[in-house]
Design a protein around this motif. Sequence first.
Motif, PDB file in Angstrom:
ATOM      1  N   UNK A  13       0.890  -1.197   0.075  1.00 32.45           N
ATOM      2  CA  UNK A  13      -0.036   0.201  -0.012  1.00 32.45           C
ATOM      3  C   UNK A  13       0.982   1.084   0.071  1.00 32.45           C
ATOM      4  N   UNK A  14       0.390   2.205  -0.651  1.00 30.47           N
ATOM      5  CA  UNK A  14       1.187   3.361  -0.657  1.00 30.47           C
ATOM      6  C   UNK A  14       1.649   3.957   0.812  1.00 30.47           C
ATOM      7  N   UNK A  15       0.977   4.452   1.642  1.00 30.89           N
ATOM      8  CA  UNK A  15       1.069   4.871   2.992  1.00 30.89           C
ATOM      9  C   UNK A  15      -0.047   4.994   3.634  1.00 30.89           C
ATOM     10  N   UNK A  16      -0.049   4.720   5.087  1.00 29.84           N
ATOM     11  CA  UNK A  16      -0.862   4.903   6.103  1.00 29.84           C
ATOM     12  C   UNK A  16      -0.391   5.924   7.203  1.00 29.84           C
ATOM     13  N   UNK A  17      -1.313   6.538   7.427  1.00 32.92           N
ATOM     14  CA  UNK A  17      -0.965   7.963   8.453  1.00 32.92           C
ATOM     15  C   UNK A  17      -1.258   7.268   9.765  1.00 32.92           C
ATOM     16  N   UNK A  18      -0.386   7.500  10.734  1.00 28.63           N
ATOM     17  CA  UNK A  18      -0.390   7.033  12.095  1.00 28.63           C
ATOM     18  C   UNK A  18      -0.401   8.661  12.903  1.00 28.63           C
ATOM     19  N   UNK A  19      -1.183   8.938  13.814  1.00 29.94           N
ATOM     20  CA  UNK A  19      -1.065  10.103  14.650  1.00 29.94           C
ATOM     21  C   UNK A  19      -0.824   9.657  16.065  1.00 29.94           C
ATOM     22  N   UNK A  20       0.005  10.588  16.934  1.00 30.42           N
ATOM     23  CA  UNK A  20       0.267  10.320  18.278  1.00 30.42           C
ATOM     24  C   UNK A  20      -0.960  10.294  19.177  1.00 30.42           C
ATOM     25  N   UNK A  21      -2.034  11.009  18.435  1.00 34.22           N
ATOM     26  CA  UNK A  21      -3.254  10.798  19.768  1.00 34.22           C
ATOM     27  C   UNK A  21      -4.419   9.827  19.150  1.00 34.22           C
ATOM     28  N   UNK A  22      -4.084   8.974  18.047  1.00 34.16           N
ATOM     29  CA  UNK A  22      -4.815   7.938  17.588  1.00 34.16           C
ATOM     30  C   UNK A  22      -5.256   8.089  16.237  1.00 34.16           C
ATOM     31  N   UNK A  23      -5.825   7.187  15.472  1.00 36.60           N
ATOM     32  CA  UNK A  23      -6.183   7.259  14.177  1.00 36.60           C
ATOM     33  C   UNK A  23      -7.045   8.599  13.828  1.00 36.60           C
ATOM     34  N   UNK A  24      -6.910   8.797  12.429  1.00 33.39           N
ATOM     35  CA  UNK A  24      -7.999   9.847  12.021  1.00 33.39           C
ATOM     36  C   UNK A  24      -9.317   9.448  12.303  1.00 33.39           C
ATOM     37  N   UNK A  25      -9.903  10.656  12.843  1.00 37.26           N
ATOM     38  CA  UNK A  25     -11.416  10.347  13.407  1.00 37.26           C
ATOM     39  C   UNK A  25     -11.714  10.022  14.792  1.00 37.26           C
ATOM     40  N   UNK A  26     -10.410   9.999  15.548  1.00 36.06           N
ATOM     41  CA  UNK A  26     -10.560   9.841  17.062  1.00 36.06           C
ATOM     42  C   UNK A  26     -10.924  11.102  17.836  1.00 36.06           C
ATOM     43  N   UNK A  27     -10.562  12.266  17.015  1.00 39.93           N
ATOM     44  CA  UNK A  27     -10.550  13.516  17.671  1.00 39.93           C
ATOM     45  C   UNK A  27     -11.850  13.914  17.930  1.00 39.93           C
ATOM     46  N   UNK A  28     -12.826  13.452  17.249  1.00 42.56           N
ATOM     47  CA  UNK A  28     -14.189  13.851  17.331  1.00 42.56           C
ATOM     48  C   UNK A  28     -15.246  12.693  17.566  1.00 42.56           C
ATOM     49  N   UNK A  29     -16.311  12.936  18.303  1.00 41.34           N
ATOM     50  CA  UNK A  29     -17.259  11.814  18.705  1.00 41.34           C
ATOM     51  C   UNK A  29     -18.507  12.522  18.945  1.00 41.34           C
ATOM     52  N   UNK A  30     -19.391  11.722  18.824  1.00 42.91           N
ATOM     53  CA  UNK A  30     -20.889  12.269  19.352  1.00 42.91           C
ATOM     54  C   UNK A  30     -20.891  11.989  20.724  1.00 42.91           C
ATOM     55  N   UNK A  31     -21.549  13.073  21.366  1.00 44.86           N
ATOM     56  CA  UNK A  31     -21.330  13.489  22.793  1.00 44.86           C
ATOM     57  C   UNK A  31     -22.912  12.738  23.263  1.00 44.86           C
ATOM     58  N   UNK A  32     -22.784  11.842  24.298  1.00 46.38           N
ATOM     59  CA  UNK A  32     -24.226  11.471  24.898  1.00 46.38           C
ATOM     60  C   UNK A  32     -24.278  12.170  26.168  1.00 46.38           C
TER      61      UNK A  32
END
Length: 190
Positions: A13-32
């Motif tokens: 695969x060309x490249x996969x991005x890894x972030x210090x704080x978790x995969x892309x999309x972990x920065x936001x969530x639906x708050x209950x």
Amino acid sequence: MIPKFSVRIIFSDEFKKFNLDGPDGYAHYWRDLRKDPMYFSKRNFGGGSLMVWAAFCGNGTVALSFFGTRTNSQDYQQLLAQHLLPYLRRRRRANMIYQQDNASVHASNSTLAWFAANNVVLLDWPACSPDLNPVENLWSVLVRRVYANAKQYTTVNGLKRAIRAEWDGLDKSLLQSLVGSTPNRIFEVA
């Protein structure tokens, strides 16, 4: 018994991005509102990331390569010379075939000339095709392991060590299962 193609084709695969704080999309969530809020990151812009190139076949993995966020054809060719060619040389009699997608650095004239000069046989992979590459499934396994229990990293080197440790610990039966599922996935979209 392992299907013959699973041993001969090296999926990449060309490249996969890894972030210090978790995969892309972990920065936001639906708050209950009935639950306490969850905080994924206390750093602006995730604190850092790195790009990873990987390749594997039913018999094992090729050493990982870590990159910055941008690469060109020459960078890709250097990566292949350092990681893919030694892997192929160790398996000279296996008649391996290399699979890659049609990213611009993969399909450039200089990269195709590099493959020809180094006698690397390419698997014909159609442009704009559904992403049936089993390395995508392997990335998801790796991401779940690297970020298990909402793990975050303080340094890029720490993240790199964790990725490498999980990659080196991948079980051969998992690799064989992923590659062995390729014909079924192709059949489903045909």
